[in-house]
Design an enzyme around this catalytic site. Structure first.
Site, PDB file in Angstrom:
ATOM      1  N   ARG A   1       0.876  -1.171   0.000  1.00 15.89           N
ATOM      2  CA  ARG A   1       0.000   0.000   0.000  1.00 15.89           C
ATOM      3  C   ARG A   1       0.915   1.222   0.000  1.00 15.89           C
ATOM      4  NH1 ARG A   1      -2.089  -3.496   4.133  1.00 15.89           N
ATOM      5  NH2 ARG A   1      -4.154  -4.292   3.570  1.00 15.89           N
TER       6      ARG A   1
ATOM      7  N   LYS B   1      -1.981  -2.143   7.849  1.00 16.41           N
ATOM      8  CA  LYS B   1      -3.220  -1.663   8.464  1.00 16.41           C
ATOM      9  C   LYS B   1      -3.380  -2.250   9.858  1.00 16.41           C
ATOM     10  CE  LYS B   1      -6.432  -0.662   4.701  1.00 16.41           C
ATOM     11  NZ  LYS B   1      -7.652  -1.115   4.044  1.00 16.41           N
TER      12      LYS B   1
ATOM     13  N   HIS C   1      -1.871   2.276  -5.990  1.00 19.04           N
ATOM     14  CA  HIS C   1      -2.577   1.035  -5.655  1.00 19.04           C
ATOM     15  C   HIS C   1      -2.686   0.105  -6.865  1.00 19.04           C
ATOM     16  CE1 HIS C   1      -4.574  -0.724  -2.202  1.00 19.04           C
ATOM     17  NE2 HIS C   1      -5.443  -1.270  -3.018  1.00 19.04           N
TER      18      HIS C   1
ATOM     19  N   ARG D   1      -0.120  -2.494  -6.688  1.00 16.22           N
ATOM     20  CA  ARG D   1      -0.491  -3.541  -5.723  1.00 16.22           C
ATOM     21  C   ARG D   1      -1.442  -4.542  -6.368  1.00 16.22           C
ATOM     22  NH1 ARG D   1      -0.995  -4.571  -0.147  1.00 16.22           N
ATOM     23  NH2 ARG D   1      -3.072  -5.092   0.606  1.00 16.22           N
TER      24      ARG D   1
ATOM     25  N   HIS E   1      -3.977  -9.013   3.899  1.00 10.38           N
ATOM     26  CA  HIS E   1      -5.432  -9.029   4.012  1.00 10.38           C
ATOM     27  C   HIS E   1      -5.848  -9.853   5.226  1.00 10.38           C
ATOM     28  CE1 HIS E   1      -6.056  -8.280  -0.595  1.00 10.38           C
ATOM     29  NE2 HIS E   1      -5.842  -7.157   0.064  1.00 10.38           N
TER      30      HIS E   1
ATOM     31  N   TYR F   1      -9.028 -11.454  -6.854  1.00 11.38           N
ATOM     32  CA  TYR F   1      -8.030 -11.763  -7.881  1.00 11.38           C
ATOM     33  C   TYR F   1      -8.292 -13.092  -8.580  1.00 11.38           C
ATOM     34  CZ  TYR F   1      -5.860  -7.899  -5.571  1.00 11.38           C
ATOM     35  OH  TYR F   1      -5.641  -6.658  -5.033  1.00 11.38           O
TER      36      TYR F   1
END
Length: 174
Positions: free
Chosen positions: A37, A61, A133, A136, A159, A168
């Site tokens: 990110r 995150k 992004h 990514r 994630h 994906y």
């Protein structure tokens, strides 16, 4: 998502003659090589780069740490950036451990990274609307297209849920 040809077209045509050319190339290489990110790129610290082992420690995150593999090409370009640009600039004391810096020796802004990405895409004739992004998403898409295990991709991206990574799987696997 950029296809591999578009990614390499951008990476291979960064103008290295400017005062921040090596930094820009290294940033783009790390974005794509690690699937970071933009905030993770901006807060990447030298003390969390373990290049001889081939990984970087990322604070993602929710302040979650993860180890992410980094490719040899990205490592090479970060080395060039440090040697040719970063080592020759004055750096603010508070920013000495951050990898990517602006010309004033402090942390880069999100807008700087966005401008670099957009400038390089435009310069290379890529008409898609892209952002940091996008690198990514391209990283993850190319891994899944190549047959990577979805759980591994989930861990690399940081994630929390596999369902976030499942976007994906819509890709056509050849």
């Amino acid at each position: 998502v950029l296809n591999q040809q578009e990614v390499f077209q951008i990476l291979d045509h960064v103008d290295l003659s400017g005062t921040s050319g090596h930094r820009d190339r290294a940033m783009l290489e790390v974005l794509y090589s690690c699937g970071l990110r933009v905030e993770e790129l901006l807060t990447l610290k030298l003390s969390n780069c373990f290049f001889s082992e081939g990984y970087v420690k990322i604070l993602g995150k929710g302040n979650k740490e993860r180890l992410v593999p980094i490719g040899g090409t990205a490592i090479k370009w970060v080395g060039y950036y440090i040697e040719k640009e970063r080592n020759h600039q004055l750096i603010l004391e508070l920013c000495k451990d951050f990898v990517f810096l602006n010309k004033r020796g402090s942390r880069l802004s999100r807008m700087t990274v966005l401008n670099v990405v957009k400038r390089e895409a435009l310069k290379n004739g890529i008409q898609k609307s892209i952002s940091p992004h996008t690198f990514r998403h391209s990283f993850a898409s190319h891994l899944v297209e190549a047959g990577a295990d979805l759980r591994s991709v989930q861990e690399m991206l940081g994630h929390a849920s596999i369902t976030t990574t499942e976007i994906y799987t819509h890709l056509d696997r050849n």
